[in-house]
Write an enzyme that holds these catalytic residues in place. Sequence first.
Site, short mmCIF file in Angstrom:
data_model
loop_
_atom_site.label_atom_id
_atom_site.label_comp_id
_atom_site.label_asym_id
_atom_site.label_seq_id
_atom_site.Cartn_x
_atom_site.Cartn_y
_atom_site.Cartn_z
N TYR A 155 0.84 -1.20 0.00
CA TYR A 155 0.00 0.00 0.00
C TYR A 155 0.88 1.25 0.00
CZ TYR A 155 -3.87 3.09 1.18
OH TYR A 155 -4.82 4.07 1.15
N PHE B 147 -9.81 19.49 -24.52
CA PHE B 147 -10.21 18.09 -24.51
C PHE B 147 -11.45 17.99 -23.62
CE2 PHE B 147 -10.19 13.65 -23.14
CZ PHE B 147 -10.32 13.08 -24.41
N THR B 148 -12.31 17.01 -23.92
CA THR B 148 -13.62 16.94 -23.24
C THR B 148 -13.51 16.94 -21.72
OG1 THR B 148 -13.47 14.55 -23.52
CG2 THR B 148 -14.82 15.73 -25.12
N ASP C 141 -0.32 18.88 -21.18
CA ASP C 141 -0.97 17.57 -21.20
C ASP C 141 -0.15 16.70 -22.16
OD1 ASP C 141 -2.49 15.34 -21.79
OD2 ASP C 141 -4.39 16.41 -21.85
N LYS D 117 -2.44 6.25 -22.64
CA LYS D 117 -1.83 6.54 -23.94
C LYS D 117 -0.31 6.52 -23.80
CE LYS D 117 -5.63 9.53 -25.55
NZ LYS D 117 -6.37 8.62 -26.42
N ARG E 263 -16.53 12.42 -32.73
CA ARG E 263 -15.85 13.58 -32.16
C ARG E 263 -16.40 14.79 -32.88
NH1 ARG E 263 -12.94 12.07 -27.42
NH2 ARG E 263 -15.13 12.26 -27.03
N PHE F 204 -21.73 12.45 -24.49
CA PHE F 204 -21.30 11.50 -25.53
C PHE F 204 -21.00 10.12 -24.96
CE2 PHE F 204 -16.83 11.46 -24.40
CZ PHE F 204 -16.67 12.69 -23.76
N1 F0G Z 1 -5.96 14.41 -22.22
C1 F0G Z 1 -5.98 13.94 -23.47
C2 F0G Z 1 -5.28 14.67 -24.55
C3 F0G Z 1 -6.68 12.75 -23.74
O1 F0G Z 1 -6.70 12.29 -24.99
C4 F0G Z 1 -7.33 12.07 -22.69
C5 F0G Z 1 -8.09 10.86 -22.94
C6 F0G Z 1 -7.28 12.61 -21.41
C7 F0G Z 1 -6.58 13.79 -21.21
C8 F0G Z 1 -7.96 11.94 -20.26
O2 F0G Z 1 -7.26 10.80 -19.92
O3 F0G Z 1 -8.88 8.93 -20.35
O4 F0G Z 1 -6.85 8.60 -18.93
O5 F0G Z 1 -8.73 9.96 -18.10
N2 F0G Z 1 -8.43 10.46 -24.08
C9 F0G Z 1 -9.16 9.23 -24.34
C10 F0G Z 1 -9.43 9.09 -25.81
C11 F0G Z 1 -10.39 9.09 -23.53
O6 F0G Z 1 -10.12 8.14 -26.17
O7 F0G Z 1 -8.93 9.86 -26.63
P1 F0G Z 1 -7.98 9.49 -19.30
#
Ligand code: F0G
Length: 482
Positions: A80, A132-133, A223, A266, A389, A455
């Site tokens: 832990y 980003f969303t 990011d 990623k 998208r 979405f």
């Molecule tokens: N920033 C970027 C540029 C991303 O593409 C993503 C996630 C995140 C932050 C958030 O990261 O999913 O680990 O919480 N992109 C995924 C996609 C969801 O399908 O492009 P996460």
Amino acid sequence: MSKIKFFLNESMPLEMHKVRVVQKLNLIPIEARKEALDQGGYNTFLLKNRDVFLDMLTDSGTNAMSDRQMASMMVADDSYAGSETFYRLEKTLQFFFQMKYFLPTHQGRACENIICKTFVKPGDVIPMNYHFTTTKAHIELNGGTVAEIFTDEALKVTSDCPFKGNIDLNKLQQLIKEVGVEHIPFLRIELGTNLIGGQPIALENILAVAKICHDHKIMVVTDASLLADNIHFNKEREEFCKNLSLHEIVLKIAEVTDIMYFSARKLGCVRGGGICVPTVELFDKMKDLIPLYEGFLTYGGMSVREMEAMAVGLEETLDPEMVNQGPQFIAEFGKKLMEQGVPIITPTGGLGCHVDARRFIPHVKSEEYPAGALAAAIYLISGVRGMERGTISETRNPDGSEHPAGVELVRLALPRRVFTMSQISYAVDRIAWLFQNRDLIKGLMFIDEPKVLRFFLGRLTPIDHWADKLMKKFREDFGDSL
Ligand code: F0G
């Protein structure tokens, strides 16, 4: 970047790895795919993977791991607090970014939660290239707003601009004047700008943006989720980077970054995330939130096996043959689609191939979600799952009207090292057929619309039963073929 010259085809991508573990795929008949769409509300997020043939939804957490990564998982140290695994990963990250402090999180959006909770106050404005969303949602949840200051090239779907992820320096200066530095806690740079087609930002642009920010005492938050693709393109497309190694490019970005964060789903080809900072002051400001939202400071909600594999994955990200695989396959995918007249985003970027739904089905209005309809149609006729998208990924205006997205894209993500060229040729074949029959596709409408990030879980239905008509035409043309 490949050093191999070919006799027949100059741009042929060539894998510098072999496949040693395989997973069987299902390709179910079109009638069953229609049934799956009906049950999943025409939202590809709601399909079950067993109904999907080629899963091009995302590269997030789905990249193939290397044998070295798999092997490293066996030596993970489970505890832990204070596990050896954490210190190994911390050391790798210190080398990778040359930043001393690391805060582990369970994924990328968790970093955004921690950063936004710590630094965003009501009324703040956060400038960035393209949002980003999940980032936008966290900024807004904390009372801030996003100001996109991308260049005019960013939203041009066909372009030969090598760096559509760049920030417009004049817009940045202007914004600082208008809003005032006291309302701009940080500027966010997104590497490999996701929502406009995985488009990179130039290193020279990053350095210029950071200089302006630091002259005004504004922090730079980077990011780095799509760092691997971005540094590949820096090296390929930017004169300034020709003589730099991939690691030197990473370090130049890190040098001008105050807070680096990433989704390790990623970057590093595992599942997890983290925030890296160079100073103890920044670390101290955020560290108390990690045990509260994520897990203890030495695992942050991740499994130690994933952390071990992340350390190896990060090392492998500095190998040109690892980082060029995705962009090369995507370029070839895009080339094959364009040969069939299918409109895509150019130049191709990282992450995936992006089909331009506005040009594919110009008869479908933004309010009827062309990208969502096209993603559903592609799944129906091929079993290939892409991701909307476009306008569905946006949030409605305060008055309830739709906020049409700058671009309406269907992303066909290529998780790294997962698909073969023949699978890509299959996808091209089916999408080319769909393009010939595009008049049959109509829009979608919501039957269940969540208030936040709709979405993900929203359910829709096709206008005028177009899915039935498309299925009928498929059967006419393909007989009893899958
Ligand atoms: N920033 C970027 C540029 C991303 O593409 C993503 C996630 C995140 C932050 C958030 O990261 O999913 O680990 O919480 N992109 C995924 C996609 C969801 O399908 O492009 P996460």
